[in-house]
Design a protein around this motif. Structure first.
Motif, PDB file in Angstrom:
ATOM      1  N   SER A 166       0.825  -1.209   0.000  1.00 30.12           N
ATOM      2  CA  SER A 166       0.000   0.000   0.000  1.00 30.12           C
ATOM      3  C   SER A 166       0.861   1.262   0.000  1.00 30.12           C
ATOM      4  CB  SER A 166      -0.906  -0.009   1.240  1.00 30.12           C
ATOM      5  OG  SER A 166      -1.408   1.283   1.481  1.00 30.12           O
ATOM      6  N   VAL A 167       0.690   2.084  -1.048  1.00 27.61           N
ATOM      7  CA  VAL A 167       1.473   3.321  -1.123  1.00 27.61           C
ATOM      8  C   VAL A 167       1.069   4.276   0.001  1.00 27.61           C
ATOM      9  CG1 VAL A 167       1.998   5.335  -2.542  1.00 27.61           C
ATOM     10  CG2 VAL A 167       1.832   3.103  -3.608  1.00 27.61           C
ATOM     11  N   VAL A 168      -0.233   4.323   0.314  1.00 29.06           N
ATOM     12  CA  VAL A 168      -0.690   5.237   1.368  1.00 29.06           C
ATOM     13  C   VAL A 168      -0.038   4.864   2.701  1.00 29.06           C
ATOM     14  CG1 VAL A 168      -2.692   6.012   2.690  1.00 29.06           C
ATOM     15  CG2 VAL A 168      -2.866   5.783   0.228  1.00 29.06           C
ATOM     16  N   LYS A 169      -0.006   3.549   2.996  1.00 28.99           N
ATOM     17  CA  LYS A 169       0.612   3.117   4.259  1.00 28.99           C
ATOM     18  C   LYS A 169       2.118   3.390   4.241  1.00 28.99           C
ATOM     19  CE  LYS A 169      -2.759  -0.278   5.760  1.00 28.99           C
ATOM     20  NZ  LYS A 169      -3.043  -1.680   6.090  1.00 28.99           N
ATOM     21  N   LEU A 171       3.577   5.860   2.626  1.00 29.42           N
ATOM     22  CA  LEU A 171       3.748   7.310   2.819  1.00 29.42           C
ATOM     23  C   LEU A 171       3.482   7.700   4.275  1.00 29.42           C
ATOM     24  CD1 LEU A 171       2.086   8.683  -0.452  1.00 29.42           C
ATOM     25  CD2 LEU A 171       4.511   8.695   0.122  1.00 29.42           C
ATOM     26  N   ILE A 172       2.487   7.050   4.893  1.00 27.28           N
ATOM     27  CA  ILE A 172       2.226   7.323   6.322  1.00 27.28           C
ATOM     28  C   ILE A 172       3.468   6.966   7.135  1.00 27.28           C
ATOM     29  CG2 ILE A 172       0.937   6.454   8.329  1.00 27.28           C
ATOM     30  CD1 ILE A 172      -1.565   6.429   6.590  1.00 27.28           C
ATOM     31  N   PHE A 175       6.157   9.670   6.499  1.00 24.83           N
ATOM     32  CA  PHE A 175       5.942  10.957   7.181  1.00 24.83           C
ATOM     33  C   PHE A 175       6.017  10.798   8.702  1.00 24.83           C
ATOM     34  CE2 PHE A 175       4.658  12.497   3.055  1.00 24.83           C
ATOM     35  CZ  PHE A 175       5.196  13.767   3.080  1.00 24.83           C
ATOM     36  N   LEU A 176       5.644   9.614   9.209  1.00 20.96           N
ATOM     37  CA  LEU A 176       5.836   9.365  10.642  1.00 20.96           C
ATOM     38  C   LEU A 176       7.334   9.392  10.959  1.00 20.96           C
ATOM     39  CD1 LEU A 176       4.541   8.606  13.367  1.00 20.96           C
ATOM     40  CD2 LEU A 176       4.846   6.202  12.742  1.00 20.96           C
ATOM     41  N   LEU A 178       9.607  11.004   9.260  1.00 22.14           N
ATOM     42  CA  LEU A 178      10.068  12.403   9.149  1.00 22.14           C
ATOM     43  C   LEU A 178       9.717  13.199  10.406  1.00 22.14           C
ATOM     44  CD1 LEU A 178       9.175  13.234   5.432  1.00 22.14           C
ATOM     45  CD2 LEU A 178      11.455  13.168   6.439  1.00 22.14           C
ATOM     46  N   LEU A 179       8.521  12.932  10.956  1.00 17.34           N
ATOM     47  CA  LEU A 179       8.133  13.630  12.188  1.00 17.34           C
ATOM     48  C   LEU A 179       9.052  13.210  13.341  1.00 17.34           C
ATOM     49  CD1 LEU A 179       6.080  15.633  13.342  1.00 17.34           C
ATOM     50  CD2 LEU A 179       4.566  13.725  13.850  1.00 17.34           C
ATOM     51  N   ASP A 430       0.687  -4.392   7.849  1.00 19.14           N
ATOM     52  CA  ASP A 430       1.250  -4.025   6.540  1.00 19.14           C
ATOM     53  C   ASP A 430       1.678  -2.568   6.409  1.00 19.14           C
ATOM     54  OD1 ASP A 430       1.252  -6.544   5.430  1.00 19.14           O
ATOM     55  OD2 ASP A 430      -0.834  -6.387   4.769  1.00 19.14           O
ATOM     56  N   PHE A 431       2.161  -1.993   7.490  1.00 21.06           N
ATOM     57  CA  PHE A 431       2.819  -0.687   7.392  1.00 21.06           C
ATOM     58  C   PHE A 431       4.314  -0.973   7.265  1.00 21.06           C
ATOM     59  CE2 PHE A 431      -1.168   0.497   9.285  1.00 21.06           C
ATOM     60  CZ  PHE A 431      -1.411   1.772   8.817  1.00 21.06           C
TER      61      PHE A 431
END
Lengths: 509, 168
Positions: A166-169, A171-172, A175-176, A178-179, A430-431
């Motif tokens: 999953s691309v969305v997962k 990217l999440i 960005f997590l 990066l934070l 699946d992250f």
């Protein structure tokens, strides 16, 4: 060719110094062990051995340190492939496909491919160092803060490619990461951000997070199934890949080596960045990109050739300009100075004999790494014959001790444990963990260099498009980020229309 | 745990995965919102040409919120399918929880009794947890591995390991 003649003289000088040859092999062997152990990096290995080289002659001391450097970069791949413990940050990229190959019973071929690719990448980088050093040295000077920012953004754009299902997962996760990467001291003003008053968090605890997300999470997972607990971990199988198999990887290895050398030349960019970038390019040029992340030999070859290609590149700027490409070469710069040698353009004129003897020794180090690596793989692979009921506790004990060893801090073990628990649940749902690690590497580099570039340009954002290398890297980064998204979107649309017709997705009652 | 792609919502996911997606997304939104809120305490930069310490965390946290909302939308849109993978079961989760607990106890114990004692007990406990129940071999393996790690790190590489406040 002047360089070839000097190199031959260097080979002759080195052959007359068996102690230097022996110490370089000792360095490589130590480097492999240090690289394989979680928490101990090539930088730490070089720093640990530095005091031992004070009493040695310059060639022996510097070759021993070079051996640790080369062996340390390669050694991380062994435990990454066998146990999913990335001994070094670069090996976190190798673990993505390497451990999947181990799960398929192809650990031996994965290790053999990693060793051969590390050797070829490293040798290519040393040859470039010997013959093209003065030509390429100027390239490093073209890199200022804006180019380094663009390189970091290019590195981050890979997240879309390593997102797994999953691309969305993905990217999440990115960005997590990066934070999390913003935790610590602000790179410009030194203000502590999100530290909660803990001085241990003044620097991003990158390696504990990496060990937790990869190794501890995998170990926790193996605790959940009683049936596999007493079974063997996996089979080792054949070690040296068949020629037909490896021949198909030569393109990947060549391309990754070049990328590694170029990235190595750039100050501030190390083998971790090279491994991820090489992996992404290998996937991009592959005819079967969908196999990457599921156990693809090309992924292992790319990461290792890229990471080891970085070694010569990093040495190039250190020797020719006195600019260390990464943390290891910064320590090596100190070693050279302690031996009475001043890195810079004059080093090649005033100490040409010594420099080319060192180059001959570096080639010997890589040949030694190949022989020691291939020779020890069968022995190291025996780890897989241990029952999981013993192997898993050993992995967790190594995670704990390795994490402690980074800063002699129990706090770091707590971070590793928290990351291990998070990684266990990420794996379950699946992250992907790789984007987090990538973001932790690139995030601080991107922020620090963006803000530095902005200050240098007086607050103007012109540097984003007015500097050619920056503009090219940012354009490639945007394409790298968007192309997988567009491809996935088109594939989903096709699957949705096709799936509707065939009824593959069955709604629950 | 199987999980289908979430883009487009064309393929489905088991109910447990959908619930997990929603819970994780909500947690991430809460974390990101808290991060944005705490950047309010960050000082303004003294450099006129700098964006300040809050800009990047705010960008990353905002993107995390947007992506989490996309995940929620995709999850709610996708059909629910029957999960064909065997469930982990309560015993499996208890095993994992005990392993995590043992690691936490080892961490705390290491501060008091040092590396050697804490690691021997930790390793023996984990082996027991994984079904290796030999009263002879468990302690032998635990002591041997602990000693090997000690020799490698402390003696060979000069990396100090914790002694423990009770023995200092």
């Amino acid at each position: 060719m002047h360089e070839l003649g000097m190199l031959m003289n260097g080979v002759a000088t080195l052959a007359a110094n068996p102690m230097a040859l022996l110490l370089s092999l000792v360095g490589v062997a130590l480097g492999i062990v240090i690289g394989a152990l979680p928490g101990l990096t090539a930088t730490m290995g070089v720093a640990i051995l530095l005091p031992f080289t004070f009493g040695m002659d310059p060639v022996s001391g510097l070759l021993m340190i070079s051996g640790v450097f080369f062996g340390g970069v390669y050694g991380g791949s062994v435990t990454a492939i066998l146990l999913k413990i990335p001994g070094t940050p670069a090996a976190a990229a190798t673990a993505m496909d390497g451990f999947e190959l181990t799960k398929k019973g192809m650990a031996g071929i994965a290790l053999g491919t990693a060793t051969l690719s590390s050797f070829l990448g490293g040798m290519a980088s040393i040859l470039v160092l010997i013959f093209l050093a003065p030509v390429l040295a100027g390239f490093a000077l073209e890199f200022s803060a804006s180019e380094s920012f663009a390189l970091a953004v290019f590195g981050l754009s890979i997240i879309a490619s390593i997102s797994g299902k999953s691309v969305v997962k993905g990217l999440i996760a990115g960005f997590l990461g990066l934070l999390i990467a913003t935790v610590g001291l602000d790179p410009m003003g030194g203000f502590p951000r999100f530290t909660g008053g803990y001085t241990e968090l003044f620097n991003v605890p990158f390696i504990p997070v990496m060990i937790g997300l990869f190794a501890a999470a995998e170990a926790f997972k193996s605790l959940e199934d009683p049936k596999v607990r007493l079974g063997m971990a996996a089979a080792l199988g054949r070690i040296i890949p068949p020629w037909a198999t490896y021949k198909a990887l030569l393109g990947v290895v060549s391309r990754s080596s070049v990328l590694g050398i170029v990235i190595g030349i750039i100050p501030g960019a190390g083998s971790d960045i090279a491994a991820y970038v090489a992996y992404n390019e290998a996937r991009r040029f592959s005819k079967t990109p969908e196999n990457y992340g599921k156990g693809e030999l090309g992924g292992v070859a790319a990461c290792e050739a890229g990471a080891n290609g970085c070694t010569g590149g990093a040495l190039l700027t250190m020797l020719t300009l006195g600019i260390p490409g990464d943390a290891v070469t910064a320590v090596m710069l100190g070693a050279l100075t302690l031996q009475g040698l001043q890195p810079g353009p004059l080093l090649f004129k005033e100490h040409a004999d010594l420099v080319f003897t060192l180059f001959a020794g570096m080639i010997f180090c890589y040949v030694g790494m190949l022989v020691l690596g291939l020779g020890s793989l069968r022995f190291m692979g025996r780890i897989l014959q241990m029952p999981k009921s013993v192997l898993t506790p050993v992995i967790l004990a190594l995670c704990v001790v390795g994490t402690y060893a980074i800063n002699n801090s129990l706090f770091d073990i707590g971070i590793m444990l928290a990351a291990g628990v998070a990684g266990y649940f990420m794996q379950k749902w699946d992250f992907p963990a790789s984007p987090v690690v990538l973001a932790l590497i690139m995030g601080p580099m991107a922020e620090a260099n963006f803000r530095r570039a902005l200050s240098l340009s007086g607050g103007s954002y012109d540097f984003l498009y007015s500097r050619p290398i920056t503009a090219i890297l940012l354009t490639v980064a945007i394409l790298t980020m968007l192309l997988p998204l567009v491809k996935r979107w088109r594939a989903d649309r096709a699957a949705a229309s096709g799936g509707g017709a065939t009824g593959r997705a069955e709604p629950a009652k | 745990m199987s999980n289908a792609p979430v883009q487009g919502g064309g393929a489905g996911a088991p109910l447990s995965t959908k619930i997990a997606n929603l819970v994780i997304a909500v947690i991430l939104i809460a974390v990101a919102a808290a991060a944005i809120a705490s950047t309010g305490d960050f000082p303004k930069t003294l450099l006129a040409a700098d964006v300040g310490p809050a800009r990047f965390p705010v960008i990353h946290a905002s993107m995390l919120i947007v992506l989490s909302l996309i995940l929620i939308a995709n999850t709610l849109r996708m059909p629910t399918i029957v999960d064909d993978t065997p469930p982990v079961g309560v015993i499996g989760y208890v095993g994992v929880a005990l392993g995590i607990l043992a690691t936490a106890v080892c961490l705390v114990a290491m501060a008091y009794v040092g590396y050697a004692l804490a690691t021997v007990v930790y390793m023996a406990a984990l082996m027991w947890l994984m079904g290796q129940r030999s009263p002879l071999w468990n302690p032998v393996i635990a002591v041997a591995v602990t000693a090997l790690i000690y020799v490698t790190f402390q003696s060979a590489l000069g990396v100090p390991l914790p002694v423990g406040s009770l023995f200092e």
